[in-house]
Design a protein around this motif. Sequence first.
Motif, short mmCIF file in Angstrom:
data_model
loop_
_atom_site.label_atom_id
_atom_site.label_comp_id
_atom_site.label_asym_id
_atom_site.label_seq_id
_atom_site.Cartn_x
_atom_site.Cartn_y
_atom_site.Cartn_z
N SER A 78 1.91 -43.83 146.26
CA SER A 78 1.93 -44.35 144.90
C SER A 78 2.80 -45.61 144.86
CB SER A 78 2.51 -43.31 143.94
OG SER A 78 2.68 -43.85 142.64
N THR A 79 2.48 -46.51 143.96
CA THR A 79 3.35 -47.66 143.72
C THR A 79 4.06 -47.53 142.38
OG1 THR A 79 1.50 -48.89 142.77
CG2 THR A 79 1.96 -49.26 145.12
N THR A 80 3.72 -46.46 141.62
CA THR A 80 4.29 -46.28 140.28
C THR A 80 5.02 -44.96 140.08
OG1 THR A 80 2.28 -45.22 139.44
CG2 THR A 80 2.41 -47.64 139.27
N LEU A 81 4.90 -44.04 141.01
CA LEU A 81 5.40 -42.66 140.88
C LEU A 81 4.66 -41.87 139.80
CD1 LEU A 81 9.26 -43.06 141.36
CD2 LEU A 81 7.63 -42.03 142.94
N THR A 82 3.62 -42.45 139.23
CA THR A 82 2.82 -41.78 138.21
C THR A 82 1.42 -41.50 138.74
OG1 THR A 82 4.04 -42.93 136.49
CG2 THR A 82 1.98 -41.90 135.84
N VAL A 97 4.10 -34.32 162.55
CA VAL A 97 2.88 -35.12 162.57
C VAL A 97 3.26 -36.55 162.20
CG1 VAL A 97 0.62 -35.51 161.50
CG2 VAL A 97 1.42 -33.19 161.88
N GLN A 98 2.79 -37.53 162.96
CA GLN A 98 3.04 -38.93 162.63
C GLN A 98 1.92 -39.43 161.73
OE1 GLN A 98 3.97 -41.57 165.89
NE2 GLN A 98 3.18 -43.34 164.77
N PHE A 99 2.29 -40.16 160.68
CA PHE A 99 1.33 -40.76 159.77
C PHE A 99 1.60 -42.25 159.70
CE2 PHE A 99 0.54 -42.40 155.47
CZ PHE A 99 -0.84 -42.27 155.44
N ASN A 100 0.57 -43.07 159.86
CA ASN A 100 0.69 -44.53 159.80
C ASN A 100 -0.05 -45.04 158.57
OD1 ASN A 100 1.99 -44.34 162.26
ND2 ASN A 100 0.15 -44.80 163.41
N ASP A 101 0.61 -45.88 157.78
CA ASP A 101 -0.01 -46.47 156.59
C ASP A 101 -0.10 -47.99 156.77
OD1 ASP A 101 -0.97 -47.18 154.13
OD2 ASP A 101 0.78 -46.53 153.00
N PRO A 102 -1.26 -48.49 157.21
CA PRO A 102 -1.39 -49.93 157.44
C PRO A 102 -1.45 -50.74 156.15
CG PRO A 102 -3.48 -48.84 157.87
CD PRO A 102 -2.46 -47.76 157.58
N SER A 103 -1.74 -50.11 155.01
CA SER A 103 -1.87 -50.85 153.75
C SER A 103 -0.52 -51.21 153.14
CB SER A 103 -2.70 -50.05 152.75
OG SER A 103 -2.01 -48.87 152.37
N ILE A 104 0.59 -50.77 153.74
CA ILE A 104 1.90 -51.04 153.17
C ILE A 104 2.21 -52.54 153.16
CG2 ILE A 104 3.24 -50.79 155.29
CD1 ILE A 104 4.26 -49.45 151.87
N THR A 105 1.58 -53.29 154.04
CA THR A 105 1.83 -54.74 154.09
C THR A 105 1.22 -55.46 152.89
OG1 THR A 105 -0.14 -55.06 155.45
CG2 THR A 105 1.97 -54.77 156.61
N ASN A 106 0.35 -54.78 152.13
CA ASN A 106 -0.31 -55.40 150.98
C ASN A 106 0.39 -55.13 149.66
OD1 ASN A 106 -2.31 -56.24 152.77
ND2 ASN A 106 -3.52 -54.41 152.43
N VAL A 107 1.47 -54.34 149.65
CA VAL A 107 2.17 -54.00 148.42
C VAL A 107 3.67 -54.24 148.61
CG1 VAL A 107 0.47 -52.31 147.63
CG2 VAL A 107 2.34 -51.57 149.07
N SER A 108 4.38 -54.50 147.49
CA SER A 108 5.81 -54.77 147.59
C SER A 108 6.62 -53.50 147.80
CB SER A 108 6.30 -55.50 146.34
OG SER A 108 6.09 -54.70 145.19
N HIS A 109 6.13 -52.38 147.31
CA HIS A 109 6.80 -51.09 147.52
C HIS A 109 5.78 -49.96 147.41
CE1 HIS A 109 6.94 -51.77 143.15
NE2 HIS A 109 6.78 -50.46 143.05
N ARG A 110 6.10 -48.84 148.05
CA ARG A 110 5.19 -47.69 148.04
C ARG A 110 6.03 -46.43 148.20
NH1 ARG A 110 -0.58 -47.38 148.52
NH2 ARG A 110 -1.38 -46.44 150.38
N PHE A 111 5.63 -45.41 147.47
CA PHE A 111 6.28 -44.10 147.53
C PHE A 111 5.32 -43.13 148.20
CE2 PHE A 111 7.73 -46.37 143.78
CZ PHE A 111 9.09 -46.38 143.97
#
Length: 118
Positions: A78-82, A97-111
């Motif tokens: 989430s980027t809003t916590l909502t 378990v390892q999880f990779n999120d490649p889309s994190i480079t497209n947002v300023s913050h992520r939860f």
Amino acid sequence: MTLTALPEAGQTFAGWSGSASGTQNPLVVTMNQAKVITASFSSRPRLNIFECEGQRSSEEFQLMLIGELGAAYQIDGSTTLTNWSALGTFTNVLGTVQFNDPSITNVSHRFFRATRTP
């Protein structure tokens, strides 16, 4: 006597064992002999930032899910916590378990959050 199982935040009551069984909560127990009753709860999954040799990846955000062995988990982002979006579902066959999120480079913050799936 009445026993009530109170899970911590983020956990769920899984059931009774020993001299009682089932998931009725609260549980009424007749004490006519010595009894041992155990309340079981789910384990909260934990997400840690994954670093390889002390370095974080610049191409994707890496998380390590630590949870119950053999349990299935869903990781949400989430980027809003909502508003939460499912990012993946994993079965914890090794304890982590390892999880990779490649889309994190497209947002300023992520939860992130992890929940156990049935």
